[in-house]
Structure formats: C-alpha cells, structure tokens
Motif scaffolding. Structure first.
Motif, PDB file in Angstrom:
ATOM      1  N   THR A  61      -3.618  -0.181 -34.028  1.00 10.17           N
ATOM      2  CA  THR A  61      -4.099  -1.384 -34.707  1.00 10.17           C
ATOM      3  C   THR A  61      -3.486  -2.643 -34.091  1.00 10.17           C
ATOM      4  O   THR A  61      -4.159  -3.664 -33.928  1.00 10.17           O
ATOM      5  CB  THR A  61      -3.815  -1.302 -36.224  1.00 10.17           C
ATOM      6  N   VAL A  62      -2.210  -2.536 -33.714  1.00  9.54           N
ATOM      7  CA  VAL A  62      -1.568  -3.683 -33.058  1.00  9.54           C
ATOM      8  C   VAL A  62      -2.244  -3.953 -31.707  1.00  9.54           C
ATOM      9  O   VAL A  62      -2.497  -5.109 -31.347  1.00  9.54           O
ATOM     10  CB  VAL A  62      -0.051  -3.449 -32.884  1.00  9.54           C
ATOM     11  N   LEU A  63      -2.571  -2.885 -30.978  1.00 15.40           N
ATOM     12  CA  LEU A  63      -3.283  -3.054 -29.699  1.00 15.40           C
ATOM     13  C   LEU A  63      -4.570  -3.842 -29.906  1.00 15.40           C
ATOM     14  O   LEU A  63      -4.879  -4.771 -29.165  1.00 15.40           O
ATOM     15  CB  LEU A  63      -3.656  -1.682 -29.126  1.00 15.40           C
ATOM     16  N   MET A  64      -5.325  -3.452 -30.942  1.00 14.23           N
ATOM     17  CA  MET A  64      -6.579  -4.142 -31.244  1.00 14.23           C
ATOM     18  C   MET A  64      -6.304  -5.593 -31.591  1.00 14.23           C
ATOM     19  O   MET A  64      -7.021  -6.495 -31.151  1.00 14.23           O
ATOM     20  CB  MET A  64      -7.287  -3.434 -32.413  1.00 14.23           C
ATOM     21  N   GLY A  65      -5.259  -5.817 -32.376  1.00 19.01           N
ATOM     22  CA  GLY A  65      -4.895  -7.178 -32.758  1.00 19.01           C
ATOM     23  C   GLY A  65      -4.562  -8.016 -31.534  1.00 19.01           C
ATOM     24  O   GLY A  65      -5.019  -9.161 -31.405  1.00 19.01           O
ATOM     25  N   LEU A  66      -3.809  -7.439 -30.623  1.00 15.22           N
ATOM     26  CA  LEU A  66      -3.438  -8.178 -29.412  1.00 15.22           C
ATOM     27  C   LEU A  66      -4.671  -8.450 -28.548  1.00 15.22           C
ATOM     28  O   LEU A  66      -4.816  -9.533 -27.990  1.00 15.22           O
ATOM     29  CB  LEU A  66      -2.391  -7.394 -28.610  1.00 15.22           C
ATOM     30  N   ASN A 118     -17.026 -18.319 -29.807  1.00 14.36           N
ATOM     31  CA  ASN A 118     -15.897 -17.591 -30.377  1.00 14.36           C
ATOM     32  C   ASN A 118     -16.181 -17.252 -31.826  1.00 14.36           C
ATOM     33  O   ASN A 118     -16.526 -18.134 -32.608  1.00 14.36           O
ATOM     34  CB  ASN A 118     -14.639 -18.465 -30.333  1.00 14.36           C
ATOM     35  N   ILE A 119     -16.013 -15.983 -32.177  1.00 12.65           N
ATOM     36  CA  ILE A 119     -16.204 -15.587 -33.566  1.00 12.65           C
ATOM     37  C   ILE A 119     -14.843 -15.190 -34.136  1.00 12.65           C
ATOM     38  O   ILE A 119     -14.155 -14.331 -33.577  1.00 12.65           O
ATOM     39  CB  ILE A 119     -17.215 -14.437 -33.658  1.00 12.65           C
ATOM     40  N   GLY A 120     -14.463 -15.869 -35.195  1.00 16.59           N
ATOM     41  CA  GLY A 120     -13.128 -15.661 -35.757  1.00 16.59           C
ATOM     42  C   GLY A 120     -12.970 -14.297 -36.407  1.00 16.59           C
ATOM     43  O   GLY A 120     -13.916 -13.742 -36.972  1.00 16.59           O
ATOM     44  N   ILE A 121     -11.764 -13.759 -36.296  1.00 17.68           N
ATOM     45  CA  ILE A 121     -11.431 -12.534 -37.018  1.00 17.68           C
ATOM     46  C   ILE A 121     -10.440 -12.911 -38.110  1.00 17.68           C
ATOM     47  O   ILE A 121      -9.388 -13.478 -37.834  1.00 17.68           O
ATOM     48  CB  ILE A 121     -10.838 -11.487 -36.070  1.00 17.68           C
ATOM     49  N   THR A 122     -10.830 -12.656 -39.346  1.00 20.95           N
ATOM     50  CA  THR A 122      -9.975 -13.013 -40.469  1.00 20.95           C
ATOM     51  C   THR A 122      -8.751 -12.112 -40.500  1.00 20.95           C
ATOM     52  O   THR A 122      -7.628 -12.568 -40.589  1.00 20.95           O
ATOM     53  CB  THR A 122     -10.752 -12.848 -41.800  1.00 20.95           C
ATOM     54  N   ARG A 123      -9.021 -10.820 -40.403  1.00 18.39           N
ATOM     55  CA  ARG A 123      -7.931  -9.845 -40.538  1.00 18.39           C
ATOM     56  C   ARG A 123      -8.317  -8.499 -39.952  1.00 18.39           C
ATOM     57  O   ARG A 123      -9.505  -8.168 -39.847  1.00 18.39           O
ATOM     58  CB  ARG A 123      -7.566  -9.671 -42.006  1.00 18.39           C
ATOM     59  N   ILE A 124      -7.301  -7.732 -39.580  1.00 12.46           N
ATOM     60  CA  ILE A 124      -7.507  -6.320 -39.223  1.00 12.46           C
ATOM     61  C   ILE A 124      -6.471  -5.545 -40.020  1.00 12.46           C
ATOM     62  O   ILE A 124      -5.285  -5.878 -39.977  1.00 12.46           O
ATOM     63  CB  ILE A 124      -7.279  -6.068 -37.717  1.00 12.46           C
ATOM     64  N   HIS A 125      -6.929  -4.572 -40.775  1.00 12.93           N
ATOM     65  CA  HIS A 125      -5.933  -3.783 -41.519  1.00 12.93           C
ATOM     66  C   HIS A 125      -6.160  -2.288 -41.375  1.00 12.93           C
ATOM     67  O   HIS A 125      -7.199  -1.847 -40.887  1.00 12.93           O
ATOM     68  CB  HIS A 125      -5.881  -4.224 -42.984  1.00 12.93           C
ATOM     69  N   MET A 126      -5.138  -1.547 -41.774  1.00 11.52           N
ATOM     70  CA  MET A 126      -5.169  -0.078 -41.663  1.00 11.52           C
ATOM     71  C   MET A 126      -5.491   0.503 -43.030  1.00 11.52           C
ATOM     72  O   MET A 126      -5.062  -0.029 -44.050  1.00 11.52           O
ATOM     73  CB  MET A 126      -3.793   0.441 -41.227  1.00 11.52           C
ATOM     74  N   GLU A 127      -6.210   1.614 -43.066  1.00 12.65           N
ATOM     75  CA  GLU A 127      -6.452   2.299 -44.328  1.00 12.65           C
ATOM     76  C   GLU A 127      -6.867   3.742 -44.076  1.00 12.65           C
ATOM     77  O   GLU A 127      -7.098   4.142 -42.930  1.00 12.65           O
ATOM     78  CB  GLU A 127      -7.508   1.571 -45.164  1.00 12.65           C
ATOM     79  N   PRO A 151      -7.531   8.142 -40.262  1.00 19.03           N
ATOM     80  CA  PRO A 151      -7.148   6.734 -40.131  1.00 19.03           C
ATOM     81  C   PRO A 151      -8.296   5.818 -39.741  1.00 19.03           C
ATOM     82  O   PRO A 151      -9.073   6.122 -38.835  1.00 19.03           O
ATOM     83  CB  PRO A 151      -6.082   6.740 -39.020  1.00 19.03           C
ATOM     84  N   LEU A 152      -8.392   4.714 -40.462  1.00 19.72           N
ATOM     85  CA  LEU A 152      -9.400   3.697 -40.169  1.00 19.72           C
ATOM     86  C   LEU A 152      -8.715   2.369 -39.912  1.00 19.72           C
ATOM     87  O   LEU A 152      -7.629   2.109 -40.416  1.00 19.72           O
ATOM     88  CB  LEU A 152     -10.345   3.513 -41.367  1.00 19.72           C
ATOM     89  N   MET A 153      -9.409   1.556 -39.139  1.00 17.40           N
ATOM     90  CA  MET A 153      -8.966   0.179 -38.939  1.00 17.40           C
ATOM     91  C   MET A 153     -10.155  -0.648 -39.405  1.00 17.40           C
ATOM     92  O   MET A 153     -11.285  -0.389 -39.015  1.00 17.40           O
ATOM     93  CB  MET A 153      -8.720   0.042 -37.439  1.00 17.40           C
TER      94      MET A 153
END
Ligand code: ADP
Ligand code: MG
Ligand code: ZN
Length: 480
Positions: A61-66, A118-127, A151-153
C-alpha cells in the motif's frame, strides 16, 4: 450530453493485493481451491482470536501511495466497520477510517485531446475482504468464506473527473500502476479490481455539487465508461423534467445497458466505526518508507521516456509498448537478440499485438518467445530471408512454437542470393514475356513491377529482391 450541465465523478477502487497470505492470518489467498478450505479461526471470526498484521500489505500500500505522490502517514489506525452480512462471520470488517495510511495523491491522465489532467487521490487505505454469497447454485444461497481476510487496498479519488472518458482513462492508468508495481493483477473481469462510480451533475458554473448516486457492479473498464455515460444522461433527464435526484446505490446491468436501484441512502448502514482494539497503530518510519521506496520498480511514464531516449522510438510506439509491464518486458527481451529497435517495435506492435488482441490472450500466453522473434528479425537483417518470407514463417512459428531457423531448414526457405540462380530465373521470365520487354523499352517503367513479381513467383518468393532488381534492369538494357 446537454451542454448546460457538467458531470462530477469520483471513483472508489478496490484492488486485491497479490500477497501469498491473508491480511490478518496465515491462510493462503490462493483462488480456485474448494470452498471454505482456506480458513482458520481468525478469518472465520471465532471469539477470542487475535488478528496479526501482514507486513507485505503495508509495504504494497505504501508503494502505491508513493507511486501516486501521496503523503504516507507515519501513523495510521485500523477501525471496525460494523454490519451484519451472511458472508461476514465477524459482524464487522476491519478497515481504515479516520486515519488512513496514504492521503493527498494524484494520478495524471492524458485525454484524447492531448490535454494532461491531474486527478486527485483523497486516500488509500487497507482493509480485509468479506466472503462470497453464491446465489446461482440450486434453491439456497451458499457461503464461501475463503475470501474473508483477503487483503484489499481501497483508492478513493477526489470528485475531479467530468466525463466518462476521464474516468475510463483514470482506471486504465490505475491498473497500469498496480500491475507495474506487481501488487495487484488488475483483472477487473475476475474481480481483483473493483470500481464504484460516484456520479452527480450540476449546471455549468454552479459551485455546489449535485446529489450523487453510486453505481456498482461493473466488471470491465468499458462497462464503467458506459455506466457513467448512462447515469449522467439519466440524471440530466430527471433535472430537465424538474425532478430530483435521489441519493442511492445503483447496479449496472450490462446486458440491458441500464442501471437498477439497489438500495436508497435512507436504509443505508450506520457502520459505527471505532478503532480496532486488537490492532496496534501502523507506524511507517522514515527508514521503512525509504526502504520501500528503494524497491520501487520503473513506472510506466519513466519506462516510456526511456524507450524514447534509449531506443529512439517515436512516442506513439513507446506509449503502446509500455502500456503493460509484460509487453514492455517482451519488447526488451526481444532486444536481447537484436538491437534493431524500430523493426522489433513494428513486429511487436503489429504482428504480435494483432494475435494477442484477436485471440484475446495475454502477452504471457503468446506462443512465440521473444528469443524466437528476435532471431527471425535477425535473419532478415542478415539477408538470410527476406521480409516477405519472414511474414510466412511467423504464422508457422505461432502454430508450431518452433524457432525460425528450424522452419527455414524444414521448408527450404533460405533466401537466394546466388546471382547465377537469380539470372536463370530472370532469363526464363524475360524470354516468356517479349511484349512486356518492348513496353519497357518504349518507356513504360512500371513493367518492372510485373517482372519482379514473376521472378519472385518463379523463385517461390525466396530471391533477394534487391539483387533481382539490379540484375533485371541490367538485363533489360541489353535488349536496347
Ligand atoms: P460517501 O460518504 O457517500 O461514501 P464520500 O465523501 O466518502 O461519500 O465520497 C465517496 C466518493 O464519492 C469519492 O470518490 C468522492 O470523490 C465522490 N464524491 C463525493 N461527492 C460527490 C459528488 N457530489 N458527485 C460525484 N462524486 C462525489
Ligand atoms: Mg464511500
Ligand atoms: Zn485465516
């Protein structure tokens, strides 16, 4: 679309992460195993068990965030989202609510008009994922809980998109990123990438958002595009009739090409989120973040730019070749055999991709290995075969999976470069076509094409075309 209106779209995408084991227990995430076998007390939600965080899920998930320029929160927490559903044995789903791991990112897309956006990303979370209810086998509903704890992101976008095209391109880009990162297989048909589309419309110039609906159940990128287009028109029609949009969840019916109501917000759940007392906060230290960043593979944009600078490819080629990581790998693997960058690009973009698209296979399933394609191109460049013969060998390679050398030997397709042999063929054709010789001598240069064609036929397409042309012209001059 009625030009008075503007559409507003925000997407929520669930991506199934490619970890070997589940998010809070050691069960395998493997698919296609018998129902209810990949389970343990933790993912079955037995009382008294404790979840243990899978470190890989955080790293992915951090990789995706970066990769999407998010802020990685040093501290994030898990929350319980409480609801009852037969395929959710615990009675709650562990997710992130108030403090997700990644926030404030963006994904840039290039529109058909060439405009970048550019399309903004509000958040990425794990669940964790829930199980599956199966309604189509007999009279009763069956439950398979193998998927519980997968696991989902979840990637939530800002309401930044204004057309179905933008949403489509955003999704394609998102899939490209997760597959390049190797954290999700990106397969929407199989549900490893799921998209919910939030859609509203407003009068142009209006600042306030209109009431939104949420469209679910789209299992292909094109379906997302179609569903959004449909929903935009449906909402505009209602407003034009002085109606009101009801906030509700809709299901896309791909066969009928329309949306159907699933539930209205009135009966929506109150999830009573609260921090999960069984899980420690997730702390991503600067060190750990750097470590994850250093494992970042080359992303599509960078690879495309490298293809342009390193291989002198046109942007068009580079764009197509890097559209997926596997295709880009295939291309670079062919280059291990021959460095004729542009020829390889042409072969991959036309001959290879035609088969891949026609047969609806992935490049991974493509029968001709990069090595064999490279050898074929090398044989053309070395004048062993000509381009025409190569196009005959290629389907044989597809069919038999044999290398080009083997097929050339079997079918005796080596190019004729022996001038004696070619001369014999030329003499034979010329003596049989005297009237065409006269035409040529009277200035009709086009007849050359006719002769070349005949000579190639005579040599079963194996003569070297350059030598044929040279010798033929010389021979014709002797008739003057
Ligand atoms: P909800 O609480 O209904 O889930 P959120 O605020 O969490 O709504 O937003 C969910 C998604 O909907 C996000 O992707 C967001 O960008 C999008 N969204 C929010 N408001 C609107 C709107 N009025 N029109 C279109 N999309 C919207
Ligand atoms: Mg939501
Ligand atoms: Zn388990």
């Amino acid at each position: 679309m009625n030009p008075k209106y503007e559409a507003v779209i925000g997407l929520e995408v669930h991506a199934q992460l490619l970890t070997d084991t589940k998010i809070f227990c050691g069960c395998f995430t493997k698919f296609g195993v018998p129902p209810n076998t990949n389970v343990c007390p933790v993912c079955l939600g037995h009382p008294g068990v404790l979840p243990v965080m899978n470190k890989k899920v955080v790293e992915f998930t951090v990789l995706m965030g970066l990769a999407t320029e998010c802020t990685i929160n040093e501290k994030s927490i898990f929350a319980r989202k409480n609801y009852f559903y037969p395929d959710l044995p615990k009675g709650y789903q562990i997710s992130q609510y108030e403090k997700p791991i990644c926030e404030h990112g963006n994904i840039s897309v290039e529109l058909k008009s060439g405009l970048k956006k550019n399309i903004g990303i509000t958040r990425i979370h794990m669940e964790e994922d829930a199980g599956k209810s199966i309604h189509d086998q007999g009279d009763s509903t069956l439950i398979d809980v193998n998927r519980c704890g997968t696991p989902l992101m979840e990637i939530v976008s800002e309401p930044d998109m204004h057309s179905a095209e933008e949403a489509y391109l955003y999704l394609i880009k998102l899939k490209q990123i997760v597959t390049y990162l190797g954290i999700c297989d990106g397969n929407m048909e199989e549900g490893s990438l799921r998209c919910d589309a939030n859609v509203s419309v407003r009068l142009k110039g209006e600042e306030k958002f209109g009431t939104k609906t949420e469209v679910k159940n789209m299992n292909s990128f094109r379906n997302v595009e179609k569903a959004i287009e449909y929903e935009i028109e449906r909402q505009i029609d209602i407003l034009e009739d002085d109606g009101k949009i009801i906030q509700q969840t809709l299901l896309w019916d791909a066969d009928a090409s329309l949306v159907k109501p699933m539930r209205s917000k009135e009966e929506a759940h109150d999830y009573r989120y609260f921090p999960d007392p069984d899980l420690m906060p997730i702390v991503v230290s600067a060190n750990w973040k750097n470590e994850i960043a250093s494992s970042m593979p080359e992303l599509p944009k960078k690879r495309r730019d490298r293809f342009i600078s390193e291989f002198s490819l046109p942007k068009y080629d580079a764009e197509i070749l890097t559209s997926s990581r596997e295709l880009a790998d295939y291309y670079e693997n062919v280059l291990k055999v021959t460095n004729d960058y542009k020829s390889v690009s042409n072969w991959v973009m036309t001959d290879v991709l035609k088969v891949v698209n026609d047969d609806k296979i992935s490049i991974k399933e493509f029968p001709v290995t990069p090595e064999n394609l490279g050898n074929l191109i090398k044989l053309i460049n070395e004048n062993v075969i000509n381009g025409k013969i190569a196009k005959e060998i290629f389907p044989e390679m597809l069919r038999t999976k044999k290398g080009p050398q083997e097929i050339i030997k079997e079918k005796n397709l080596v190019q004729i470069t022996d001038t004696k042999e070619i001369e014999t063929a030329i003499d034979k054709i010329l003596s049989a076509n005297e009237s065409q010789i006269k035409e040529y001598l009277s200035g009709k240069d086009k007849v050359i094409g006719f002769f070349v064609g005949q000579i190639m036929k005579e040599t079963k397409g194996k003569a070297n075309p350059q030598i044929v042309n040279e010798l033929l012209k010389k021979k014709l001059e002797t008739f003057r």
